[in-house]
Design a protein around this motif. Structure first.
Motif, PDB file in Angstrom:
ATOM      1  N   GLU A  42       0.819  -1.206   0.000  1.00  0.00           N
ATOM      2  CA  GLU A  42       0.000   0.000   0.000  1.00  0.00           C
ATOM      3  C   GLU A  42       0.858   1.264   0.000  1.00  0.00           C
ATOM      4  O   GLU A  42       0.431   2.298  -0.503  1.00  0.00           O
ATOM      5  CB  GLU A  42      -0.929   0.008   1.217  1.00  0.00           C
ATOM      6  N   TYR A  43       2.027   1.173   0.615  1.00  0.00           N
ATOM      7  CA  TYR A  43       2.975   2.286   0.664  1.00  0.00           C
ATOM      8  C   TYR A  43       4.327   1.811   0.167  1.00  0.00           C
ATOM      9  O   TYR A  43       4.721   0.671   0.417  1.00  0.00           O
ATOM     10  CB  TYR A  43       3.197   2.793   2.091  1.00  0.00           C
ATOM     11  N   ILE A  44       5.029   2.698  -0.496  1.00  0.00           N
ATOM     12  CA  ILE A  44       6.426   2.465  -0.857  1.00  0.00           C
ATOM     13  C   ILE A  44       7.247   3.262   0.150  1.00  0.00           C
ATOM     14  O   ILE A  44       7.050   4.475   0.285  1.00  0.00           O
ATOM     15  CB  ILE A  44       6.718   2.940  -2.299  1.00  0.00           C
ATOM     16  N   PRO A  45       8.153   2.607   0.872  1.00  0.00           N
ATOM     17  CA  PRO A  45       8.882   3.339   1.908  1.00  0.00           C
ATOM     18  C   PRO A  45       9.845   4.377   1.328  1.00  0.00           C
ATOM     19  O   PRO A  45      10.442   4.152   0.265  1.00  0.00           O
ATOM     20  CB  PRO A  45       9.652   2.247   2.645  1.00  0.00           C
ATOM     21  N   GLN A  46       9.949   5.486   2.029  1.00  0.00           N
ATOM     22  CA  GLN A  46      10.973   6.465   1.673  1.00  0.00           C
ATOM     23  C   GLN A  46      12.322   5.836   1.981  1.00  0.00           C
ATOM     24  O   GLN A  46      12.421   4.887   2.758  1.00  0.00           O
ATOM     25  CB  GLN A  46      10.775   7.757   2.452  1.00  0.00           C
ATOM     26  N   ILE A  47      13.366   6.368   1.390  1.00  0.00           N
ATOM     27  CA  ILE A  47      14.688   5.748   1.512  1.00  0.00           C
ATOM     28  C   ILE A  47      15.144   5.650   2.966  1.00  0.00           C
ATOM     29  O   ILE A  47      15.699   4.628   3.377  1.00  0.00           O
ATOM     30  CB  ILE A  47      15.744   6.472   0.623  1.00  0.00           C
ATOM     31  N   ASP A  48      14.879   6.676   3.767  1.00  0.00           N
ATOM     32  CA  ASP A  48      15.312   6.609   5.168  1.00  0.00           C
ATOM     33  C   ASP A  48      14.543   5.524   5.926  1.00  0.00           C
ATOM     34  O   ASP A  48      15.111   4.819   6.763  1.00  0.00           O
ATOM     35  CB  ASP A  48      15.182   7.962   5.863  1.00  0.00           C
ATOM     36  N   THR A  49      13.286   5.340   5.595  1.00  0.00           N
ATOM     37  CA  THR A  49      12.495   4.281   6.224  1.00  0.00           C
ATOM     38  C   THR A  49      12.980   2.915   5.764  1.00  0.00           C
ATOM     39  O   THR A  49      13.103   1.981   6.564  1.00  0.00           O
ATOM     40  CB  THR A  49      10.993   4.457   5.895  1.00  0.00           C
ATOM     41  N   PHE A  50      13.285   2.780   4.483  1.00  0.00           N
ATOM     42  CA  PHE A  50      13.819   1.524   3.948  1.00  0.00           C
ATOM     43  C   PHE A  50      15.117   1.155   4.662  1.00  0.00           C
ATOM     44  O   PHE A  50      15.318  -0.001   5.048  1.00  0.00           O
ATOM     45  CB  PHE A  50      14.053   1.641   2.434  1.00  0.00           C
ATOM     46  N   ILE A  51      15.979   2.127   4.865  1.00  0.00           N
ATOM     47  CA  ILE A  51      17.253   1.886   5.547  1.00  0.00           C
ATOM     48  C   ILE A  51      17.009   1.415   6.978  1.00  0.00           C
ATOM     49  O   ILE A  51      17.617   0.443   7.442  1.00  0.00           O
ATOM     50  CB  ILE A  51      18.135   3.152   5.513  1.00  0.00           C
ATOM     51  N   ARG A  52      16.086   2.074   7.680  1.00  0.00           N
ATOM     52  CA  ARG A  52      15.800   1.690   9.068  1.00  0.00           C
ATOM     53  C   ARG A  52      15.189   0.295   9.144  1.00  0.00           C
ATOM     54  O   ARG A  52      15.498  -0.481  10.061  1.00  0.00           O
ATOM     55  CB  ARG A  52      14.891   2.713   9.731  1.00  0.00           C
ATOM     56  N   ILE A  53      14.335  -0.048   8.182  1.00  0.00           N
ATOM     57  CA  ILE A  53      13.757  -1.400   8.162  1.00  0.00           C
ATOM     58  C   ILE A  53      14.855  -2.428   7.916  1.00  0.00           C
ATOM     59  O   ILE A  53      14.915  -3.465   8.589  1.00  0.00           O
ATOM     60  CB  ILE A  53      12.642  -1.512   7.101  1.00  0.00           C
ATOM     61  N   ALA A  54      15.711  -2.162   6.960  1.00  0.00           N
ATOM     62  CA  ALA A  54      16.812  -3.092   6.669  1.00  0.00           C
ATOM     63  C   ALA A  54      17.664  -3.315   7.915  1.00  0.00           C
ATOM     64  O   ALA A  54      17.971  -4.463   8.269  1.00  0.00           O
ATOM     65  CB  ALA A  54      17.673  -2.551   5.525  1.00  0.00           C
ATOM     66  N   LEU A  55      18.031  -2.248   8.579  1.00  0.00           N
ATOM     67  CA  LEU A  55      18.855  -2.372   9.781  1.00  0.00           C
ATOM     68  C   LEU A  55      18.110  -3.113  10.886  1.00  0.00           C
ATOM     69  O   LEU A  55      18.710  -3.907  11.626  1.00  0.00           O
ATOM     70  CB  LEU A  55      19.317  -0.990  10.248  1.00  0.00           C
ATOM     71  N   ALA A  56      16.801  -2.888  10.996  1.00  0.00           N
ATOM     72  CA  ALA A  56      15.993  -3.603  11.984  1.00  0.00           C
ATOM     73  C   ALA A  56      15.983  -5.103  11.695  1.00  0.00           C
ATOM     74  O   ALA A  56      15.892  -5.919  12.616  1.00  0.00           O
ATOM     75  CB  ALA A  56      14.570  -3.059  11.996  1.00  0.00           C
ATOM     76  N   LEU A  57      16.098  -5.457  10.419  1.00  0.00           N
ATOM     77  CA  LEU A  57      16.139  -6.861  10.009  1.00  0.00           C
ATOM     78  C   LEU A  57      17.556  -7.443  10.121  1.00  0.00           C
ATOM     79  O   LEU A  57      17.769  -8.610   9.803  1.00  0.00           O
ATOM     80  CB  LEU A  57      15.640  -7.002   8.570  1.00  0.00           C
ATOM     81  N   GLY A  58      18.506  -6.611  10.530  1.00  0.00           N
ATOM     82  CA  GLY A  58      19.884  -7.071  10.654  1.00  0.00           C
ATOM     83  C   GLY A  58      20.587  -7.178   9.322  1.00  0.00           C
ATOM     84  O   GLY A  58      21.511  -7.970   9.160  1.00  0.00           O
ATOM     85  N   MET A  59      20.141  -6.378   8.354  1.00  0.00           N
ATOM     86  CA  MET A  59      20.698  -6.418   7.000  1.00  0.00           C
ATOM     87  C   MET A  59      21.158  -5.028   6.596  1.00  0.00           C
ATOM     88  O   MET A  59      20.646  -4.034   7.105  1.00  0.00           O
ATOM     89  CB  MET A  59      19.618  -6.850   5.992  1.00  0.00           C
ATOM     90  N   SER A  60      22.074  -4.992   5.671  1.00  0.00           N
ATOM     91  CA  SER A  60      22.399  -3.706   5.065  1.00  0.00           C
ATOM     92  C   SER A  60      21.284  -3.381   4.068  1.00  0.00           C
ATOM     93  O   SER A  60      20.622  -4.295   3.557  1.00  0.00           O
ATOM     94  CB  SER A  60      23.751  -3.768   4.344  1.00  0.00           C
ATOM     95  N   PRO A  61      21.060  -2.117   3.785  1.00  0.00           N
ATOM     96  CA  PRO A  61      20.049  -1.774   2.777  1.00  0.00           C
ATOM     97  C   PRO A  61      20.324  -2.441   1.435  1.00  0.00           C
ATOM     98  O   PRO A  61      19.398  -2.895   0.759  1.00  0.00           O
ATOM     99  CB  PRO A  61      20.131  -0.249   2.692  1.00  0.00           C
ATOM    100  N   SER A  62      21.597  -2.534   1.058  1.00  0.00           N
ATOM    101  CA  SER A  62      21.919  -3.156  -0.234  1.00  0.00           C
ATOM    102  C   SER A  62      21.610  -4.652  -0.223  1.00  0.00           C
ATOM    103  O   SER A  62      21.156  -5.202  -1.232  1.00  0.00           O
ATOM    104  CB  SER A  62      23.377  -2.904  -0.614  1.00  0.00           C
ATOM    105  N   ALA A  63      21.806  -5.325   0.915  1.00  0.00           N
ATOM    106  CA  ALA A  63      21.479  -6.753   1.002  1.00  0.00           C
ATOM    107  C   ALA A  63      19.969  -6.964   0.908  1.00  0.00           C
ATOM    108  O   ALA A  63      19.509  -7.904   0.251  1.00  0.00           O
ATOM    109  CB  ALA A  63      22.022  -7.351   2.300  1.00  0.00           C
TER     110      ALA A  63
END
Length: 87
Positions: A42-63
Motif C-alpha cells: 500500500e505504501y512504498i517506503p521512503q529511503i530513510d524508512t527503507f534503511i531503518r527497516i533493513a537495519l531492523a532486520l539485521g541487513m544492510s540496505p543493499s542486502a
C-alpha cells in the motif's frame, strides 16, 4: 522493479528471521500499521524508512534490495515458465 515486491521482500526477510511486525517496527522506529502497509504494497517506503527497516532486520540496505531483486527475478522466471506451458 515491481514496487509492490519491496513490501513482499521485506515481509519475507522479516518472517525468515522470525520477527513480528511489532518487533521489527519498534526496531525501525516506525508504527506497526505503517510497516504493515509497506509489506502489503500500500505504501512504498521512503529511503530513510527503507534503511531503518533493513537495519531492523539485521541487513544492510543493499542486502535487502538484493534479496528483493532476487525475488523479482524468481517471479519473472516463474511467469515465463507458465507462459511457455500455455502455448
Amino acid at each position: 522493479m515491481d514496487l509492490k515486491l519491496i513490501g513482499k521482500g521485506i515481509r519475507a526477510c522479516r518472517k525468515q528471521r522470525k520477527l513480528t511486525l511489532e518487533v521489527t517496527s519498534g526496531l525501525a522506529g516506525i508504527d506497526t500499521s505503517h510497516l504493515s502497509r509497506i509489506e502489503n504494497g500500500e505504501y512504498i517506503p521512503q529511503i530513510d524508512t527503507f534503511i531503518r527497516i533493513a537495519l531492523a532486520l539485521g541487513m544492510s540496505p543493499s542486502a535487502l534490495l538484493k534479496s528483493i531483486e532476487e525475488m523479482e527475478h524468481q517471479q519473472i522466471e516463474t511467469e515465463r515458465k507458465v507462459d511457455t506451458h500455455k502455448d
